[in-house]
Scaffold this active site. Sequence first.
Site, PDB file in Angstrom:
ATOM      1  N   SER A 132       0.859  -1.190   0.000  1.00 45.81           N
ATOM      2  CA  SER A 132       0.000   0.000   0.000  1.00 45.81           C
ATOM      3  C   SER A 132       0.886   1.228   0.000  1.00 45.81           C
ATOM      4  CB  SER A 132      -0.853  -0.007   1.274  1.00 45.81           C
ATOM      5  OG  SER A 132      -1.494   1.241   1.451  1.00 45.81           O
ATOM      6  N   TYR A 145      -1.716  -0.806  10.286  1.00 43.33           N
ATOM      7  CA  TYR A 145      -1.811  -1.210   8.869  1.00 43.33           C
ATOM      8  C   TYR A 145      -0.543  -0.775   8.132  1.00 43.33           C
ATOM      9  CZ  TYR A 145      -3.705  -1.363   4.070  1.00 43.33           C
ATOM     10  OH  TYR A 145      -3.920  -1.607   2.731  1.00 43.33           O
TER      11      TYR A 145
HETATM   12  N1  LIG Z   1      -8.578  -0.760  -1.955  1.00 47.31           N
HETATM   13  C1  LIG Z   1      -7.616   0.097  -1.622  1.00 47.31           C
HETATM   14  O1  LIG Z   1      -7.834   1.316  -1.604  1.00 47.31           O
HETATM   15  C2  LIG Z   1      -6.233  -0.417  -1.311  1.00 47.31           C
HETATM   16  C3  LIG Z   1      -5.196   0.530  -1.218  1.00 47.31           C
HETATM   17  C4  LIG Z   1      -3.908   0.076  -0.935  1.00 47.31           C
HETATM   18  C5  LIG Z   1      -3.666  -1.275  -0.739  1.00 47.31           C
HETATM   19  N2  LIG Z   1      -4.702  -2.165  -0.809  1.00 47.31           N
HETATM   20  C6  LIG Z   1      -4.386  -3.580  -0.594  1.00 47.31           C
HETATM   21  O2  LIG Z   1      -4.778  -4.290  -1.741  1.00 47.31           O
HETATM   22  C7  LIG Z   1      -5.201  -5.604  -1.380  1.00 47.31           C
HETATM   23  C8  LIG Z   1      -6.593  -5.874  -1.927  1.00 47.31           C
HETATM   24  O3  LIG Z   1      -7.443  -4.829  -1.504  1.00 47.31           O
HETATM   25  P1  LIG Z   1      -9.016  -4.786  -1.823  1.00 47.31           P
HETATM   26  O4  LIG Z   1      -9.475  -3.404  -1.585  1.00 47.31           O
HETATM   27  O5  LIG Z   1      -9.282  -5.472  -3.096  1.00 47.31           O
HETATM   28  O6  LIG Z   1      -9.469  -5.633  -0.548  1.00 47.31           O
HETATM   29  P2  LIG Z   1     -10.712  -6.539  -0.207  1.00 47.31           P
HETATM   30  O7  LIG Z   1     -11.800  -6.370  -1.208  1.00 47.31           O
HETATM   31  O8  LIG Z   1     -10.986  -6.286   1.218  1.00 47.31           O
HETATM   32  O9  LIG Z   1     -10.054  -7.962  -0.369  1.00 47.31           O
HETATM   33  C9  LIG Z   1      -9.181  -8.464   0.593  1.00 47.31           C
HETATM   34  C10 LIG Z   1      -9.033  -9.935   0.299  1.00 47.31           C
HETATM   35  O10 LIG Z   1      -8.120 -10.499   1.254  1.00 47.31           O
HETATM   36  C11 LIG Z   1      -8.716 -11.669   1.783  1.00 47.31           C
HETATM   37  N3  LIG Z   1      -8.171 -11.903   3.123  1.00 47.31           N
HETATM   38  C12 LIG Z   1      -8.024 -11.023   4.126  1.00 47.31           C
HETATM   39  N4  LIG Z   1      -7.479 -11.620   5.207  1.00 47.31           N
HETATM   40  C13 LIG Z   1      -7.268 -12.908   4.846  1.00 47.31           C
HETATM   41  C14 LIG Z   1      -6.751 -14.040   5.517  1.00 47.31           C
HETATM   42  N5  LIG Z   1      -6.322 -13.985   6.789  1.00 47.31           N
HETATM   43  N6  LIG Z   1      -6.686 -15.211   4.847  1.00 47.31           N
HETATM   44  C15 LIG Z   1      -7.125 -15.297   3.573  1.00 47.31           C
HETATM   45  N7  LIG Z   1      -7.623 -14.269   2.886  1.00 47.31           N
HETATM   46  C16 LIG Z   1      -7.704 -13.090   3.518  1.00 47.31           C
HETATM   47  C17 LIG Z   1     -10.210 -11.399   1.756  1.00 47.31           C
HETATM   48  O11 LIG Z   1     -10.914 -12.617   1.782  1.00 47.31           O
HETATM   49  P3  LIG Z   1     -12.496 -12.675   2.104  1.00 47.31           P
HETATM   50  O12 LIG Z   1     -13.161 -11.523   1.434  1.00 47.31           O
HETATM   51  O13 LIG Z   1     -12.895 -13.964   1.502  1.00 47.31           O
HETATM   52  O14 LIG Z   1     -12.595 -12.574   3.586  1.00 47.31           O
HETATM   53  C18 LIG Z   1     -10.340 -10.690   0.420  1.00 47.31           C
HETATM   54  O15 LIG Z   1     -10.372 -11.644  -0.638  1.00 47.31           O
HETATM   55  C19 LIG Z   1      -5.133  -5.672   0.152  1.00 47.31           C
HETATM   56  O16 LIG Z   1      -3.901  -6.238   0.549  1.00 47.31           O
HETATM   57  C20 LIG Z   1      -5.173  -4.201   0.552  1.00 47.31           C
HETATM   58  O17 LIG Z   1      -4.560  -3.982   1.804  1.00 47.31           O
HETATM   59  C21 LIG Z   1      -5.979  -1.756  -1.108  1.00 47.31           C
END
Ligand SMILES: NC(=O)c1ccc[n+]([C@@H]2O[C@H](COP(=O)([O-])OP(=O)(O)OC[C@H]3O[C@@H](n4cnc5c(N)ncnc54)[C@H](OP(=O)(O)O)[C@@H]3O)[C@@H](O)[C@H]2O)c1
Length: 244
Positions: A132, A145
Amino acid sequence: MRLDKATALVTGASSGIGEAVSSHFRREGARLLLTGRKQRIDNAQPEDLYVPGDLNDEAFVADLARQAAETFGTVDVVVLNHGLQASSPLADMAYDDARDVLHSNLLSAFLVMKYFAPLMPAAGGAFVCVSSRLGMVGKPNEVLYSAAKGGLIMLAKGAAIEWAERNIRVNVVAPGLTATPIIEASFQRKGDPEAQRRQREAQIPLQRLATPDEVADAVLFLASSESSYITGAVLPVDGGYTAF
Ligand SMILES: NC(=O)c1ccc[n+]([C@@H]2O[C@H](COP(=O)([O-])OP(=O)(O)OC[C@H]3O[C@@H](n4cnc5c(N)ncnc54)[C@H](OP(=O)(O)O)[C@@H]3O)[C@@H](O)[C@H]2O)c1
């Protein structure tokens, strides 16, 4: 096709960035092993193998690696996209919540790297970690985080050096605020989602959120042979947020 016949694991594949990465990889010819915690996901295709489970559980990660070995033999690419965000003032955060954030963003990534590096072919492979912008700069109420995502960057850099002699490349994509369902839901929760969005966009030099596809494009680049001489690198996909 940039990933023709490659085998790839995508974690956190159930929504948002993981869903976009999966569809980019499928389009580029990869055979996919997907994982998330939900029992079923709508975006998995019949040709994909979806294995649900918690990546904080070492026994699950070991079993996932065993299933990958049985099904595919070797795994060329691993995208460590799963993650957990938790916002709280530092002094108010419960120890259990802090531990969950560190486990779900950092120690689980270590486990996947530990069990999947041995499955990479003798010719090498690629890990792409989704960190991130907050792994590179601090922000109030996001301290744990940030610490976890910063730790993920250093995990990747160290592994890149340790595994360079095996031609296993380890790189990081550091997204800025991305329009995924979890972010859209957080705008809704706080009331007046349009005002929320405008306020967040104003903090970004490019004045808008990333799309999941824009982040997936960067992941695909670091997974493919187009980046064959890049390892230990961090690629911000943040509209200029960390350029300040
Ligand atoms: N969206 C943003 O603005 C943003 C910005 C910077 C970085 N990121 C990073 O990008 C990545 C994806 O983000 P997103 O927004 O697409 O997130 P999201 O929709 O919340 O997806 C997170 C995914 O991680 C899985 N997960 C979380 N904890 C887990 C665990 N202990 N074991 C197995 N699976 C786990 C969730 O599974 P379930 O849904 O099945 O529980 C989900 O598939 C993350 O690492 C996030 O920190 C996102």
